[in-house]
Design a protein around this motif. Sequence first.
Motif, mmCIF file in Angstrom:
data_model
loop_
_atom_site.group_PDB
_atom_site.id
_atom_site.type_symbol
_atom_site.label_atom_id
_atom_site.label_comp_id
_atom_site.label_asym_id
_atom_site.label_seq_id
_atom_site.Cartn_x
_atom_site.Cartn_y
_atom_site.Cartn_z
ATOM 1 N N ARG A 165 1.875 -9.991 5.413
ATOM 2 C CA ARG A 165 2.962 -9.003 5.486
ATOM 3 C C ARG A 165 2.533 -7.772 4.716
ATOM 4 N NH1 ARG A 165 8.065 -9.479 7.092
ATOM 5 N NH2 ARG A 165 7.808 -11.753 7.205
ATOM 6 N N LEU A 166 2.270 -6.679 5.438
ATOM 7 C CA LEU A 166 1.876 -5.413 4.823
ATOM 8 C C LEU A 166 3.094 -4.511 4.684
ATOM 9 C CD1 LEU A 166 -0.247 -3.299 3.885
ATOM 10 C CD2 LEU A 166 -0.442 -2.606 6.277
ATOM 11 N N THR A 167 3.317 -4.019 3.469
ATOM 12 C CA THR A 167 4.396 -3.071 3.221
ATOM 13 C C THR A 167 3.771 -1.766 2.771
ATOM 14 O OG1 THR A 167 5.895 -4.843 2.544
ATOM 15 C CG2 THR A 167 6.485 -2.597 1.906
ATOM 16 N N VAL A 168 4.039 -0.697 3.523
ATOM 17 C CA VAL A 168 3.537 0.624 3.171
ATOM 18 C C VAL A 168 4.674 1.412 2.534
ATOM 19 C CG1 VAL A 168 2.479 2.748 4.000
ATOM 20 C CG2 VAL A 168 1.880 0.568 5.064
ATOM 21 N N LYS A 169 4.421 1.916 1.342
ATOM 22 C CA LYS A 169 5.442 2.635 0.591
ATOM 23 C C LYS A 169 5.163 4.135 0.624
ATOM 24 C CE LYS A 169 5.822 -1.323 -2.510
ATOM 25 N NZ LYS A 169 5.690 -1.803 -3.916
ATOM 26 N N PRO A 170 6.231 4.930 0.520
ATOM 27 C CA PRO A 170 6.025 6.395 0.526
ATOM 28 C C PRO A 170 5.387 6.896 -0.761
ATOM 29 C CG PRO A 170 8.354 5.844 0.274
ATOM 30 C CD PRO A 170 7.641 4.552 0.525
ATOM 31 N N ARG B 16 -5.840 5.295 6.539
ATOM 32 C CA ARG B 16 -4.736 6.225 6.297
ATOM 33 C C ARG B 16 -3.414 5.694 6.865
ATOM 34 N NH1 ARG B 16 -8.965 8.716 8.088
ATOM 35 N NH2 ARG B 16 -8.112 8.993 10.196
ATOM 36 N N VAL B 17 -2.931 4.612 6.274
ATOM 37 C CA VAL B 17 -1.711 3.975 6.788
ATOM 38 C C VAL B 17 -0.500 4.878 6.603
ATOM 39 C CG1 VAL B 17 -2.553 1.629 6.504
ATOM 40 C CG2 VAL B 17 -1.333 2.740 4.614
ATOM 41 N N SER B 18 0.479 4.662 7.473
ATOM 42 C CA SER B 18 1.760 5.349 7.377
ATOM 43 C C SER B 18 2.856 4.297 7.264
ATOM 44 C CB SER B 18 1.990 6.229 8.615
ATOM 45 O OG SER B 18 2.089 5.411 9.770
ATOM 46 N N THR C 184 -20.565 -8.242 13.695
ATOM 47 C CA THR C 184 -20.804 -6.890 13.167
ATOM 48 C C THR C 184 -19.502 -6.103 13.095
ATOM 49 O OG1 THR C 184 -21.448 -5.944 15.310
ATOM 50 C CG2 THR C 184 -23.171 -6.939 13.986
ATOM 51 N N LYS C 185 -19.501 -4.902 13.613
ATOM 52 C CA LYS C 185 -18.354 -4.010 13.444
ATOM 53 C C LYS C 185 -17.833 -3.546 14.797
ATOM 54 C CE LYS C 185 -17.134 0.549 11.593
ATOM 55 N NZ LYS C 185 -17.630 1.751 10.891
ATOM 56 N N VAL C 186 -16.516 -3.526 14.886
ATOM 57 C CA VAL C 186 -15.847 -3.004 16.067
ATOM 58 C C VAL C 186 -14.843 -1.960 15.613
ATOM 59 C CG1 VAL C 186 -14.415 -3.572 18.075
ATOM 60 C CG2 VAL C 186 -16.065 -5.249 17.218
ATOM 61 N N THR C 187 -14.758 -0.862 16.331
ATOM 62 C CA THR C 187 -13.799 0.190 15.988
ATOM 63 C C THR C 187 -13.084 0.641 17.246
ATOM 64 O OG1 THR C 187 -15.102 0.964 14.105
ATOM 65 C CG2 THR C 187 -13.529 2.513 15.035
ATOM 66 N N ASN C 188 -11.771 0.830 17.120
ATOM 67 C CA ASN C 188 -11.021 1.453 18.203
ATOM 68 C C ASN C 188 -10.135 2.538 17.610
ATOM 69 O OD1 ASN C 188 -8.764 0.133 17.168
ATOM 70 N ND2 ASN C 188 -8.826 -1.496 18.717
ATOM 71 N N GLU C 189 -9.204 3.034 18.379
ATOM 72 C CA GLU C 189 -8.398 4.165 17.926
ATOM 73 C C GLU C 189 -7.399 3.768 16.845
ATOM 74 O OE1 GLU C 189 -8.510 2.856 20.877
ATOM 75 O OE2 GLU C 189 -6.504 2.203 21.461
ATOM 76 N N VAL C 190 -7.207 2.473 16.643
ATOM 77 C CA VAL C 190 -6.204 1.998 15.698
ATOM 78 C C VAL C 190 -6.818 1.465 14.404
ATOM 79 C CG1 VAL C 190 -4.378 0.312 15.347
ATOM 80 C CG2 VAL C 190 -4.626 1.403 17.574
ATOM 81 N N ALA C 191 -7.918 0.735 14.529
ATOM 82 C CA ALA C 191 -8.452 0.015 13.379
ATOM 83 C C ALA C 191 -9.942 -0.235 13.542
ATOM 84 C CB ALA C 191 -7.721 -1.327 13.238
ATOM 85 N N SER C 192 -10.517 -0.764 12.457
ATOM 86 C CA SER C 192 -11.897 -1.263 12.502
ATOM 87 C C SER C 192 -11.895 -2.717 12.081
ATOM 88 C CB SER C 192 -12.796 -0.453 11.562
ATOM 89 O OG SER C 192 -12.924 0.875 12.002
ATOM 90 N N SER D 101 0.842 -1.176 0.000
ATOM 91 C CA SER D 101 0.000 0.000 0.000
ATOM 92 C C SER D 101 0.886 1.237 0.000
ATOM 93 C CB SER D 101 -0.915 0.000 1.228
ATOM 94 O OG SER D 101 -1.797 1.103 1.195
ATOM 95 N N TYR D 102 0.246 2.406 -0.099
ATOM 96 C CA TYR D 102 0.968 3.667 -0.049
ATOM 97 C C TYR D 102 0.478 4.480 1.141
ATOM 98 C CZ TYR D 102 2.797 2.559 -4.643
ATOM 99 O OH TYR D 102 3.443 1.954 -5.679
ATOM 100 N N GLU D 103 1.324 5.327 1.599
ATOM 101 C CA GLU D 103 0.972 6.186 2.734
ATOM 102 C C GLU D 103 -0.336 6.928 2.467
ATOM 103 O OE1 GLU D 103 4.828 8.424 3.230
ATOM 104 O OE2 GLU D 103 4.356 8.001 5.323
ATOM 105 N N GLY D 104 -1.168 7.016 3.489
ATOM 106 C CA GLY D 104 -2.411 7.758 3.371
ATOM 107 C C GLY D 104 -3.588 6.956 2.876
ATOM 108 N N GLN D 105 -3.321 5.753 2.345
ATOM 109 C CA GLN D 105 -4.410 4.922 1.841
ATOM 110 C C GLN D 105 -5.051 4.129 2.965
ATOM 111 O OE1 GLN D 105 -2.800 2.538 -1.389
ATOM 112 N NE2 GLN D 105 -3.469 4.076 -2.880
ATOM 113 N N GLU D 106 -6.267 3.682 2.703
ATOM 114 C CA GLU D 106 -6.929 2.742 3.606
ATOM 115 C C GLU D 106 -6.561 1.327 3.168
ATOM 116 O OE1 GLU D 106 -11.350 2.681 5.190
ATOM 117 O OE2 GLU D 106 -11.272 1.589 3.290
#
Lengths: 117, 108
Positions: free
Chosen positions: B103-108, B77-79, B53-61, B12-17
């Motif tokens: 394995r998630l890799t977030v790219k700039p 909005r990953v970083s 159903t759905k759970v949400t906290n400060e980090v994820a849903s 993924s890229y920075e800022g994406q969901e």
Amino acid sequence: GAGVSQSPSNKVTEKGKDVELRCDPISGHTALYWYRQSLGQGLEFLIYFQGNSAPDKSGLPSDRFSAERTGGSVSTLTIQRTQQEDSAVYLCATNSQSSPSGANVLTFGAGSRLTVL
Amino acid sequence: LAKTTQPISMDSYEGQEVNITCSHNNIATNDYITWYQQFPSQGPRFIIQGYKTKVTNEVASLFIPADRKSSTLSLPRVSLSDTAVYYCLVGDGFDMRFGAGTRLTVKP
């Protein structure tokens, strides 16, 4: 303690030697788990304690591996006659009912990195 | 024990969901769905847990459909610091065997 403490953090040993890895769990956490993680791999379940008893030892890879827990607290994982394929990070985790959902979640220690030369 | 299936890797890229889906077709009535995150040289850490159903906290849903045969971890909005391995764990809170993880890799 405040977190799960594991020692040693790093251990280098020669093939054929015995090693002991220690896990000091969070106070009051009755369930304790040991995992092994080889480089770049996932977590391999080894053994699970409820109190001092181990209902599930099915993950221990061979009879060279053993674990015990005393007083419902500290646990020791022992590897006898170490082999090079035993080189890995050994992670300990304890289980608490701390999730808002009400089910148990694991808190991990930092692990013990074992290198067998 | 409900077996879980996740993608091996995602980019993924920075800022994406980012949405990571876990399949668990034989989930049992008493099973909860828990996600953990692991950075290199660290033990996994708890992210979120749900039953339905759905759970949400400060980090994820966490989204869980009515049949509970799958679940989706959503990271808004990953970083770069979200680069890690994410594990889906399904069980009754005592049998804690992990799958291979994503394995998630977030790219700039």
